[in-house]
Each structure stands twice: as C-alpha cells, then as structure tokens.
Write an enzyme that holds these catalytic residues in place. Sequence first.
Site, short mmCIF file in Angstrom:
data_model
loop_
_atom_site.label_atom_id
_atom_site.label_comp_id
_atom_site.label_asym_id
_atom_site.label_seq_id
_atom_site.Cartn_x
_atom_site.Cartn_y
_atom_site.Cartn_z
N ASN A 166 51.45 35.94 39.67
CA ASN A 166 50.78 35.59 38.72
C ASN A 166 51.83 35.20 37.02
OD1 ASN A 166 51.83 38.43 39.85
ND2 ASN A 166 50.23 38.90 37.17
N GLN A 223 47.08 33.90 43.41
CA GLN A 223 47.56 32.39 42.55
C GLN A 223 48.03 31.55 43.46
OE1 GLN A 223 47.59 32.84 39.26
NE2 GLN A 223 47.68 35.28 39.39
N SER A 279 40.90 35.52 45.46
CA SER A 279 39.63 35.71 44.87
C SER A 279 39.74 34.13 44.30
CB SER A 279 40.07 36.62 43.54
OG SER A 279 40.56 36.18 42.76
N HIS A 317 37.76 33.82 40.45
CA HIS A 317 38.05 33.27 39.68
C HIS A 317 39.55 32.90 38.80
CE1 HIS A 317 40.12 36.49 37.80
NE2 HIS A 317 40.12 37.39 39.12
N CYS A 355 53.86 44.99 23.25
CA CYS A 355 53.70 46.45 22.21
C CYS A 355 52.63 46.07 21.72
CB CYS A 355 54.25 44.95 21.12
SG CYS A 355 54.80 46.01 19.24
#
Lengths: 138, 404
Positions: free
Chosen positions: B154, B182, B202, B204, B328
């Site tokens: 991914n 993916q 999946s 989406h 971060c």
Amino acid sequence: MAYSDKVIDHYSNPRNVGTLDKSKKNVGTGLVGAPECGDVMRLQIEVDEVTNVITDAKFKTFGCGSAIASSSLATEWLKGKSVDEALSIDNMEIVEELALPPVKIHCSVLAEDAIKAAINDYRVKNGLPELEAAKAHH
Amino acid sequence: MLKLPIYLDNNATTPMDPRVLEAMLPYFTDHFGNAASRNHPFGWQAEEAVDYAREQIAQLINCDPKEIIFTSGATESDNLAIKGVYEMYAQKGNHIITATTEHKAVLDTCKHLEKLGARVTYLQVNEEGLISLEELEAAMTPQTILVTIMYGNNEIGVLQDIRAISAIAKKHGALFFTDATQAVGKVPVDVIADGIDLMAFSGHKMYGPKGIGALYVRRKNPRVKVTAQMDGGGHERGMRSGTLNVPGIVGLGKACELARTDMEADTARISAMRDRLERELLTLEESYVNGSREHRLPHVTNISFKYVEGEGLMMGVKDLAVSSGSACTSASLEPSYVLKALGLSDDLAHSSLRFGLSRFTTDEQIDYAIGHVKEAVTKLREMSPLWEMFKEGIDLNSIEWAEH
C-alpha cells in the site's frame, strides 16, 4: 489535522529565513533537533555588544509547518529584545500564540531550545559562562 | 478549469465510479430484500443480485463464485483468513510466516495470535521491498500452517513474486494467503495461476463502495476451511454470519466487472501519467523513488525528497491530497515502518510523499502536481538548514545531533 491561521501565515510567509555569518563574534548560532526525528532548527542571533540587544535574528528549519512557524515566530520575538529578555521566552508562549495542538508542542520546545542554544553560543564566544540549561544538554 | 485540491491518494481510497453507484441505487430502495429470505420475491431478488455479483467477482480473479465470502472489508478478511486458518488447522501446527512490510491488519492479527500461542516469522525485505525466496524456504517447518504475504504494498506499490511464494508454501504443505487489497482491479490477479488459497480484497480501493470486501477461500486442491470469527445465522457457508450488505455487494460486483473490462486501457493511461510524474519529480536534485520500480503497481510512486520533511512538504503542496511517510503528528515521531524496512534512514523516510493515481486522474492534474511539488520542494529547501549544509559539502552524519 487543521493548522491555525497563524501557523499557515508563518509557513507561507516565513519571517527572517536566512543565514548570519557564524564566524562573527557577536553572532550566536543554535542548531537543535535531529534529522531522524524529522525536526532540525537552526536559529541565529546578532547582538549589539554595547547595548546587549539582539539586532537581527535568522532561522532555517527542516520540519513540519508547526516547526517552521515556531522558529519564524521566535525570530520575530527575538529582534529588539536584550539577550537576558530573550532567555525568558517560554515555549508555552509560542504554543499560545500559534494555537499549537498537543501533538505539536514539541515544535515549540525545540524553538525554545534553539533560542537558548543560540544565546549560549554567543555567551561562550564572548567569554561568558555557559547557561545551566545548555550544560544540562551535554 | 482545474478543480483544487487534486486527489492523488488513491491507495487510501478511490472515488466511486458513477457506474457502480448507478448499479447499487435500486438495492437501497426498491430491491431492499434480505438475501437470506427464502419465502418471497424480495429475498429472491436480493439473492439473485448477490449471486450475480459473485460471478462478476469470480470472473475478475478466475475463481468459482462459491469461493467468495463477503465481509465488511479487507481488514475483516485479513482477520478471518489468518485467525480462521490458525483455529481450523491448530492440529497441524502453529507457525505462520509473514513479512515486516505487511499491512497492520495482517501484522496486528499475527501479533494477536502470538499471544494465543502462535509462532510467527516476520521476513525482512530487501531495499526494493521484496522478500527473499530463500529466506522463506528456510523458514518453512512442518508446523507451518500459513504463509501470508501481500500482493502489492500500500505504501510503495511493490508487487511480490506471488507465484514463487505460493509454490514454496504448497511444496511444504502450508496454505498461502495474500492481502491483495491494492492489487485486485489494478493488475491481473488469477487465483489459479497465482496459486492462491485465500485472498483478501475490498471495494473502495477499486472504485467501489466502502464497507464491503471479500475473502476468496479455495474449495478444491486443496479444500480450504476457516473457522468463523463471527457467530450467527451461518451465512456465507458458515464462515461469516451477518445479513449480506446487498447494495455493497452489488457495488463490489460492478466494480470488479469494470476492472475486468477497463483494466488494460486504464493501466496504459495511468502508468504513463505516473511515469511522467515520477520522471519530472526526479529532475529535482536528491530525490529518490522508494521500492522496486520494476515490480510495482502501475498507479503508485513513493518519492523521498531529501532535506525536506514530509509533513512540512504536504502543507506546501496543499492543493494536492497525498500521503507522507513522516509521522510527525503521532506521539512516537516514528516514520513509516515500511520505508524503514527497506533500509531507508529515518530522515529519508521522513522526507517521502506517496502519490496514488486513479482512472479519474487527468494529464492536466499531473501537470499541475509536477509544478506544485517542484515549487514547494525548492521553497522548503531554501528554508532547510540540512539543505544548506549539504550544499556546503558538510556530511550530516558527522554532526552530533541532539535527539529529542
């Protein structure tokens, strides 16, 4: 995460980006942070040796928007202050001014460390004793 | 007119194709029946739609429609496959082999099973992001019940050598599961030719709806079974209880059909845009592609711009929706574990951006993205003390950094 307007302003129009001549006796340089932590700040001050007033301040920062804004704001605050006044700048003042969220408080801590490191460098260059805070870092 | 911001984060999720939405809509209102209702036309209609979707999916991945188990998404499919195999094959052994660059849904499931007594081997990857087949072979034991290696990564898009990996698993009598979230719909995936026993994907990530996914479970050579992780009405051949999400299933089916018919043309167009984006951004000094460029999904590129911090860069490219390997924002300050697994130093991992293109990405958007990123990197480098040191020829490793 949404940034405050002030962070965006400093990020988009950073004040005082640049480099002072670190070989000059009246220039103090502070380099704090580490590349592997994702934050490095270099803050420099130029001091009028007669009045002890900071006449110029410059920064360069590798880091997120909050880190850039914290250092940009720090340079603004430093100019015109005496070295002793500058020492009293607290990271929480930066947090408040920039409305930094909790996960970004370390950016303000880094800016305070950079101020102290720059002042310390200036002091050492001019034969003054090291700051206690700076000593603790060694 | 170019609409801003431009979405280039299609590994996170894709927009739904309007053709998918159109197929789904009647199943929210007119054909709302429960696919498990056997006694009236409402149920029959829903069941028919679900069966049709199974066929559309089966055609894309070359399986039998009965081998598709519907779930809520790839995370659930990952959990069902790994935990389900672990429970079902407990008598055979307790050893699972995976890799350090897997998705958290796989890694954390493995960690969970370790607490229950599983032994898990985490294979390292090389700088290209690929596992070593020799190390896999060496890790196999008579107790190995499952090898779980993702199809396409991914973060960096790297495609593992699935056929060679599944052959090693088969040779040692272990099952092979792949998280292909993916990859399905982006590259040709053929469960027979690829030797896959279980596969998660999946909706989406391939222009379908969120909240629907599937687990392929092989029915012959060998017949694979997983212990259900959701108890209830015994839907999906007893492997996943719960009323079927009929509109979602119809959407996933349609998305798979479109992937099958459009993949070749989509891939040609998308990979040309990706290559152009990458080529242009690499003209910036000190920029590097992360992971293999040869074995890679056609729509992804992950680039590190040295001496610029990723999150700061994302703020600079505010007209683009992209992801960074810099973390971060998290309390840990730890950059991407996938990039670190490639052997990237922390500072380079912090300096990365991931671009994920889609079938809806346009040349005009790529033109804009190129200019926008170049401008932001240049501006931030002028602001970066590390860039200044690099330009002055100072070795950054020679500096004693004050870690905080």
